[in-house]
Design an enzyme around this catalytic site. Structure first.
Site, mmCIF file in Angstrom:
data_model
loop_
_atom_site.group_PDB
_atom_site.id
_atom_site.type_symbol
_atom_site.label_atom_id
_atom_site.label_comp_id
_atom_site.label_asym_id
_atom_site.label_seq_id
_atom_site.Cartn_x
_atom_site.Cartn_y
_atom_site.Cartn_z
ATOM 1 N N LYS A 237 33.575 -17.797 -16.629
ATOM 2 C CA LYS A 237 32.804 -17.044 -15.632
ATOM 3 C C LYS A 237 33.525 -16.906 -14.302
ATOM 4 O O LYS A 237 34.460 -17.638 -13.991
ATOM 5 C CB LYS A 237 31.422 -17.670 -15.484
ATOM 6 C CG LYS A 237 30.596 -17.360 -16.755
ATOM 7 C CD LYS A 237 29.129 -17.450 -16.596
ATOM 8 C CE LYS A 237 28.478 -16.899 -17.880
ATOM 9 N NZ LYS A 237 27.183 -17.516 -18.140
ATOM 10 N N ARG A 271 27.736 -23.384 -24.315
ATOM 11 C CA ARG A 271 27.955 -22.047 -24.879
ATOM 12 C C ARG A 271 29.340 -21.582 -24.442
ATOM 13 O O ARG A 271 29.571 -21.366 -23.248
ATOM 14 C CB ARG A 271 26.862 -21.096 -24.368
ATOM 15 C CG ARG A 271 26.955 -19.676 -24.905
ATOM 16 C CD ARG A 271 25.852 -18.809 -24.310
ATOM 17 N NE ARG A 271 25.911 -17.454 -24.819
ATOM 18 C CZ ARG A 271 26.711 -16.506 -24.348
ATOM 19 N NH1 ARG A 271 27.511 -16.756 -23.334
ATOM 20 N NH2 ARG A 271 26.701 -15.300 -24.880
HETATM 21 N N1 HH2 Z 1 25.933 -16.049 -20.401
HETATM 22 C C1 HH2 Z 1 26.197 -14.836 -20.904
HETATM 23 C C2 HH2 Z 1 25.419 -14.323 -21.955
HETATM 24 N N2 HH2 Z 1 24.405 -15.042 -22.482
HETATM 25 N N3 HH2 Z 1 23.114 -17.027 -22.530
HETATM 26 C C3 HH2 Z 1 22.823 -18.226 -22.041
HETATM 27 N N4 HH2 Z 1 21.811 -18.948 -22.541
HETATM 28 N N5 HH2 Z 1 23.557 -18.768 -20.998
HETATM 29 C C4 HH2 Z 1 24.592 -18.101 -20.422
HETATM 30 O O1 HH2 Z 1 25.191 -18.642 -19.471
HETATM 31 C C5 HH2 Z 1 24.914 -16.801 -20.928
HETATM 32 C C6 HH2 Z 1 24.129 -16.276 -21.998
HETATM 33 C C7 HH2 Z 1 27.316 -14.020 -20.349
HETATM 34 O O2 HH2 Z 1 28.513 -14.295 -20.997
HETATM 35 P P1 HH2 Z 1 29.142 -13.455 -22.212
HETATM 36 O O3 HH2 Z 1 28.270 -13.454 -23.408
HETATM 37 O O4 HH2 Z 1 30.507 -13.995 -22.452
HETATM 38 O O5 HH2 Z 1 29.328 -11.992 -21.637
HETATM 39 P P2 HH2 Z 1 28.490 -10.648 -21.699
HETATM 40 O O6 HH2 Z 1 27.129 -10.892 -21.149
HETATM 41 O O7 HH2 Z 1 29.284 -9.674 -20.859
HETATM 42 O O8 HH2 Z 1 28.403 -10.211 -23.135
#
Ligand code: HH2
Length: 291
Positions: A237, A271
């Site tokens: 992040k 995660r």
């Molecule tokens: N962060 C993201 C997405 N889903 N769910 C939970 N529970 N906690 C988090 O911190 C979280 C989440 C964002 O990260 P990522 O999936 O890598 O990216 P994107 O939202 O651009 O798909």
């Protein structure tokens, strides 16, 4: 004199649709599978179904305890995706993974209209980054017995980084999560099915001398004390990039450091994008913590 403590004990298991999973042996590693064209760090890489399934299988071999499948990017500034499109992305992948991997699957969605067919396709957990913005989500979790992740976010992904403000970020996030837990329980979701998440990067201040994400990690124990499983998503992040002054491709060490601190402070589920490395770090920190 009252002898009951106001502070609950750390959660020891999590009830999901496939049954309870133990949390008292070691923290769980949740591998991220973004079936999206535009996720912030891996957009487009696993948009193809075969590539997505192969990546999930690889993460399981590397030690993932759970796989979180998402079809909508929630990165800061992102536009929402129609439920029909989101379902079209995640359902075939979930169905195939349900046959091919033997770890529980989670669906990362804010929409009950996506979560419902996802559960039918094999998801045992609903990871709701909006913590019940859809009024149908809690009834769905109650009806199906799915595990439910409630994450803190201010507003929505489009606007969440526009001037967020907190009196005390940890206390404010804690109060928000307590309220969403109350709503979920009132709707019939069992207490031990509800996991919570501070939502690192979701409407948190970073980069201008105030590091809300770092504060939440340092004081994670105040959320662990709520007695629910605590999930932490720090992987790759922006706050890591801001603190270290490194681009996206160089955030592995920072992500591992954050996973180590989260583990030390009692997180139950991490995660992450990099499963193999996180597994090792988390297992070592857990061994020290338990020694
Ligand atoms: N962060 C993201 C997405 N889903 N769910 C939970 N529970 N906690 C988090 O911190 C979280 C989440 C964002 O990260 P990522 O999936 O890598 O990216 P994107 O939202 O651009 O798909």
């Amino acid at each position: 004199m009252k002898t009951t403590s106001a502070v609950a004990t750390r959660a020891r298991s999590w009830r999901i649709r496939t049954g309870p999973i133990a949390l008292d042996k070691r923290p769980l590693v949740m591998g991220i599978l973004n079936v999206t064209p535009d996720s912030f760090s891996d957009g487009g890489r696993f948009f193809d179904r075969q590539a997505a399934v192969a990546h999930a299988q690889a993460m399981v071999l590397e030690g993932a305890d759970l796989i979180d499948v998402g079809g909508e990017s929630t990165r800061p500034g992102s536009d929402p995706v129609l439920a029909s499109e989101e379902a079209r992305r995640v359902l075939p992948v979930l169905s195939e993974l349900a046959r091919r991997v033997d770890v529980p699957l989670s669906v990362d969605t804010r929409k009950a209209a996506v979560a419902e067919p996802a559960i039918e396709a094999g998801a045992a957990i609903v990871n709701d980054v909006s913590a019940l913005s859809d009024p149908q989500m809690a009834p769905l979790a109650a009806r199906t017995g799915a595990g439910l992740v409630l994450m803190h976010m201010t507003g929505d992904p489009k606007t969440m980084q526009v001037a967020p403000h907190y009196d005390d970020v940890v206390r404010d996030v804690r109060a928000f999560l307590q309220e969403r837990i109350r709503i979920a329980r009132q709707t019939g979701v069992p207490t031990d099915a509800i996991a919570i998440d501070p939502g690192l990067g979701f409407g948190k201040r970073t980069g201008a001398g105030i590091e809300d994400n770092a504060t939440l990690l340092r004081r994670l124990g105040e959320l662990v004390d709520l007695g629910h499983p605590v999930l932490v998503g720090a992987s790759r992040k922006s706050f890591i990039g801001n603190i270290l002054g490194v681009p996206m491709k160089d955030r592995l060490e920072g992500s591992l450091a954050a996973a180590a601190v989260a583990t030390w402070n009692g997180a139950h589920i991490l995660r992450v994008h990099e499963v193999r490395q996180t597994r090792r770090v988390v297992d070592l920190v857990n061994a020290i913590r338990s020694a």
